[in-house]
Scaffold this active site. Structure first.
Site, PDB file in Angstrom:
ATOM      1  N   GLN A   1      42.363  50.050  24.649  1.00 52.00           N
ATOM      2  CA  GLN A   1      43.470  49.101  24.559  1.00 52.00           C
ATOM      3  C   GLN A   1      43.670  48.632  23.124  1.00 52.00           C
ATOM      4  O   GLN A   1      42.851  48.901  22.248  1.00 52.00           O
ATOM      5  CB  GLN A   1      43.171  47.902  25.465  1.00 52.00           C
ATOM      6  CG  GLN A   1      41.799  47.290  25.244  1.00 52.00           C
ATOM      7  CD  GLN A   1      41.146  46.732  26.493  1.00 52.00           C
ATOM      8  OE1 GLN A   1      41.756  46.687  27.556  1.00 52.00           O
ATOM      9  NE2 GLN A   1      39.905  46.306  26.387  1.00 52.00           N
TER      10      GLN A   1
ATOM     11  N   ASP B   1      36.862  39.546  36.320  1.00 50.24           N
ATOM     12  CA  ASP B   1      37.564  38.824  35.253  1.00 50.24           C
ATOM     13  C   ASP B   1      38.230  39.875  34.369  1.00 50.24           C
ATOM     14  O   ASP B   1      37.774  40.162  33.270  1.00 50.24           O
ATOM     15  CB  ASP B   1      36.529  38.005  34.470  1.00 50.24           C
ATOM     16  CG  ASP B   1      37.154  37.252  33.315  1.00 50.24           C
ATOM     17  OD1 ASP B   1      38.387  37.230  33.200  1.00 50.24           O
ATOM     18  OD2 ASP B   1      36.382  36.701  32.506  1.00 50.24           O
TER      19      ASP B   1
END
Ligand code: SAM
Length: 273
Positions: A34, A157
């Site tokens: 990313q 998360d």
């Protein structure tokens, strides 16, 4: 002289974005997974963004991290062994340490998130220095397939359900999760903004309902996430019941929030139907 203003905008759609006026951009890197950016903002302190979406800011991270850890903490038997999937900033692990959890395994796919957080958010990432936190840099989906361990809580998360996090919202993944939960264990995931990302909430709710008999959705107000209204979805093989006893206050979390965050507006109930 013309004044120059710099802004970071998270785009929600072609027609909508949230913009932060920034003092500086501190970092921009492209990892194997990313793009990570870090900004120093005027109103929210340092802000970490992944693929253009806000992950955390210094000023309001406490809401998200308290709500993803403290709400499931107070249900069913007292947890002692907790798995966090994602959470490379260390914020969820830090709140779990505050709750007195002595065994935390944190599996984060991108070691760069951990390193950036250690450098720019040293308080939040201080959890990684604790001997009670075992950090594993790897894919949470692979970890859960290979591990034999059972946990009291599993906290997902993660980033939103695109890219490396997509599989973290699927029924197949929740099936694997179930085999790693103790009988009255609880899994919780962030499930996006009911207003702007109803499909993320619907996906988490559908995926968990396929595997678990007991599923609950709760909400929190997070100023820097899309629309401010944020959802979390938790599930268990057993009925989820609040434990008797006192509740510790956070900066956002308290006993009123613990009860009230499960009262859902009708449009949210409709997403779940
Ligand atoms: N509070 C945040 C939010 O909802 O915007 C989530 C923050 S945390 C930084 C999200 C982390 O999930 C990222 O660091 C990302 O690398 C990690 N992640 C995404 N997919 C993953 C996977 N398959 N296994 C483990 N970690 C993953």
């Amino acid at each position: 002289m013309r004044l120059i203003e710099n802004w970071f905008s998270e785009r929600y759609s072609d027609n909508l974005q949230l913009s932060f006026r920034i003092k500086d951009q501190l970092l921009s890197i492209k990892t194997d997974y990313q793009r990570i950016d870090l900004f120093d903002t005027y109103d929210f302190g340092k802000l970490l963004s992944i693929d253009g979406t806000v992950q955390l800011t210094e000023k309001d991270e406490y809401v998200y991290h308290e709500m993803i850890t403290m709400v499931p903490y107070y249900f069913n038997s007292m947890p002692s062994n907790v798995l966090v999937i994602g959470g490379g900033d260390g914020g969820a692990a830090r709140r779990l340490l505050d709750l007195g959890i002595k065994k935390i395994t944190n599996v984060e796919i991108d070691g760069n998130v951990v390193e950036v957080s250690k450098k720019y958010f040293p308080d939040i990432a201080s959890s990684f220095k604790s001997p009670d936190v075992k950090l594993i840099v790897g894919d949470g989906i692979k970890f859960i397939k290979e591990s034999k361990e059972k946990f009291d809580r599993i906290i997902i998360d993660s980033t939103d359900p695109v890219g490396p996090a997509e599989g973290l919202f699927s029924g197949d993944f929740y099936k694997d999760i179930k085999s790693h939960l103790k009988d009255d264990g609880i899994v919780v995931t962030q499930s996006g903004s009911p207003s702007y990302q109803p499909s993320a909430l619907a996906m988490a709710n559908k995926g968990m309902s396929e595997v678990f008999k007991n599923v609950k959705t709760y909400l929190a107000f997070i100023p820097t996430y899309p629309s401010g209204l944020w959802s979390f979805t938790m599930a268990s093989p057993s009925e989820m019941k609040l434990r008797d006893g006192p509740v510790k206050n956070g900066k956002y979390f308290n006993s009123d929030v613990l009860a009230g965050s499960f009262y859902l507006p009708e449009f949210v109930k409709n997403i779940l139907r």
